[in-house]
Motif scaffolding. Sequence first.
Motif: not given
Length: 791
Positions: A366-378
Amino acid sequence: MGTTPTYELKELSNDACWNLFIQRALGSTNFTAHPELEEIGRKILDKCKGSPLAEKVLGGLLRTKHDHDKWKDGLDSKIWSIPKEKSSIFPILKLSYQYLPSHLKRCFAYCSLLPKDYKFEKKELVLLWMAEGFFQETKGNKSMEDLGDECFCDLLRRSFFQQTSSNDSLFIMHDLINDLAQWAARGLCYRLEDVLDGNKQFEISTKVRHFSYIRSLYEGMKRFEDFPKNMHLRTFLPLPINEHGYLTNYIPNCWLPQLRYLRVLSLYGYRFVEVPNSIGDLKYLRYLNLSDTKITSLPKSISSLFNLQTLLLKGCNRLIKLPVKIGNMVNLRHLDITNVNSIIEMLVGIKELKNLQTLSNFVVGKDTRSKIGDLMNLESLKGTLCISHLENMLDVEDARRANLICKKNLDILVMKWESELDDLQDTRASLDILEMLRPSTMVKEISIDGYVGMKFPTWFGHSSFSNVVCLRIERCRKCTSLPAIGKLSSLRDLVLVGLSTVRTVGLVFYGEDCPKPFQSLETLCFKDMQEWKDWIPCKVEYEELPHLRELFIFQCPKLQGKLPHHVPLLENFSINGCEQLDVSIPNFPKLHALEIMGCKGVESIGTFELCLLKSTILSIPYVKSLKEEFMHRLAKVENLKIDNCKELTSLWQDEFISLVTLDIRNCLSLVNISMTSTLRTLNIEDCNGLKSLLISDCTCLENASIRRCNSLTLISRGQLPQNLKTLYISDYENLQFLVDEGKASSNFSSLLEDLFIQGCPSLKCLSSSGDLLTMLKRLQILSCIEFTSLS
C-alpha cells in the motif's frame, strides 16, 4: 536411449550385444564402425560384461569419442590392471571419470557431498556449482546458469546422474557412482554421516574445503564450533534425509567468523529465530540458504554481502520484511521467498538488482514506495514470477512500466488479488491494470487468482499466446463471461475455479471465429461455479474437444442440459455436486474411470459398451434403480463404488463379469445384494435396510468388511463363500450370532484365517460348533458386551 531395452548385454548374442551397445554409445542404430574400431569396442565391452551400470556409463563415454586413437587409449588404460579386490569401483567407472573434461570432473567430484539415495533437483546443484566459481561468465557469452545446465545435462547423458522413476524433475546417483565421486574428490570434500553420541567429536582435516552432513538429530552448531582454526572451508551444507528438525534455536556469534572463507552456507531447517549480525563478515559468500527457519527478520549486515548470488528464504513464514538496503546486493541472481506470506511489501531497492533471474514473489504494498514499476529494470527474470496483493495497485501507468511484455524468459506468471474491491471505480481500474500487465507471448503458464474486474482484458485468450500450455483462472467472482480460451492452440491444462457469476459456457469460450478450438487440451476442470447453467457446444460438432483425456466438474449446482458428446479420447470423467444435472454418458470409447456423485440421475448412454472402463464411482441420492442398459455398459468394470444412493433397493447384477472390488456405502434402502464369482474384495457400510447378502457364489472373494448394517441379525454359513480369508464385522446393534445355531459350521468359510468383530453389543456367541475356529490365525473381539462363548 530412453527406449533402450532394460535387459543386460550379457544376455544377448555377440552381435546383438554389440548393436545394443553401439545404440547406447552413439545414440544411433545406423552406425557402422570401421572394422578396427569395432574390434577395439568389442574388447572394451567384454571387460565390463555383467555390470549394466558400467555398460551404460561406458556407452556415455564412447558416445563422445568417435576416433580410433581415443577408443584404443581406453582399451590400453592401466586402470584395467587395478585388482578388483583393491577397488570398490569398477575400473570402467574410473576410466569414464578420467575421460571427463576438466570442468565436468570438478562438478562431478563436488557431488560427493550428496549422501547416497539423496534426490536432488538440477537447479539446486547448479546454484551450488555457481557459488563455488566453477563457471566464469563473460560479456556476451552464456550465463553461469546456462553453463551449469549444460554440465548437468552432460553428466546425465553419461549416466553419472539418473532420473528418479517417481518424479522427472528429481535426480539421483547410483551408489557406485556416489563412491566414484568420493574417490574423485581426493579428500577435498568431507561428508559426515555417523550420528554423534554424547561429547564425541569428529575429526576433519584442514585440507577439506567442502563439508556436508546428513540432517539428523545433531545438537545444532555445538558440534561444529571446534572446526580447526586454520582451515579454509568453502562449503557448509546440511542435507535433509528425513523430516526431523534441528534441536538448536540459536547460532553462536563465535561460530561464523571462523568460517570467513565460506562460499556456500546452508542453515536450512534449523529452528533458530535470529541470524547473527556477524554473517556480514562472510565477504566471499555467494550462496545462503535460510529456508524453513523461524527467523522474523534479517540483520542489516546481510546487505554487505556484495558477492551473494543466491538467497533462499523459502518457507520462512515468520519473516516480515527483506533487508532495507537489499539494493546493495548487486550480484544477487536468485531470491526465493516462496511461501513467505507475512512480507507486506517489496522494498524500493529491489529495482537495483539488475542481475536478478529468480524472484518468486513480488508483493505490491500500500505504501507508494512499493511499486510494480520497479520490475522494469529486472530484464533477466526467468522461470516463475508471482505478483501478489494486486488489490493495492491502482496506478495504471505503474503497471505499464513493469514491462512484462518484454520479459521473454518468464515461463510461469501468477497474478493474485488477495481481497475484493467494492468500489466500482477500483474494479474498472483493475481491468486497465491487468490490460497493462500483458506478458510476453513466450510464457507457458498463466494463473489469475482473485481478479476483481468484471471482464477479462483483450490479450487474455488471444491466439498469439501459442506457447501457453497451462491456464488457471480462480476466484474471479465478478466476471460474468469467459474469454476466448479455445484460441490457445497449445493449451493442455485448463482449470476454472470460483467463477461464481458465469452462467454460460459457449461460443465465446470456444472462440467464435476459431475454426478448430482446443486442439491440444487434455485436462479440463470446472469447480465451484455457482451460477453456471448451460454448456453450449461449439459449432465444430465432431471436433469439439478432440484430445481431451480428463474432464472434472465439481460443485456446479445449477448446471443442466447436455454435456459435450464428441470427446473421443476421454479417459477420466468425474462429476460431483451438480444437483440439477441428469448425466448423459455418450460414446467415450477410451473411458477408464467414471465418477458420478451428487447429481440428479444418469440418462441412457446409447448402445455402445464402455470396453476400457475399469473404475466407477456412483453417488446419486435419488436413484431407485440402476437401469439395465446402464449396468450392461459396466460389464468390464473391475472397481465399483456405490455411495449415497439412498433410494436404491437392490443390486442383483449378473452383468459384472469382471468385478474385483465392490464398495457400497450409505445406501439406506438397499435390501438385497447378489454379486458375481469374480469379486475378491467386498466392503459394505451404512446399509441399514440390508436383509439378504447372497454372495456365496463369489468363489474368488477373499476379503469382506461389513459395517453398520443393523437389519442383518445373523450371517449364515450359506451367505459367505468358502474361500473367504478375512472377515471384518463392525457396529451391528442387533447381530446375535455369526453363524445360525442348529446348522453345521464346518463348511463356513473353511479357509477363514482372520476374523475381527467390533462394536456388536448383542453378539452372544460365534456358532454352535467349534469348527469355525479350526483354521483361524487371528481372532479379535472388541466391545461386544453380551459375548459369552466362542461356540
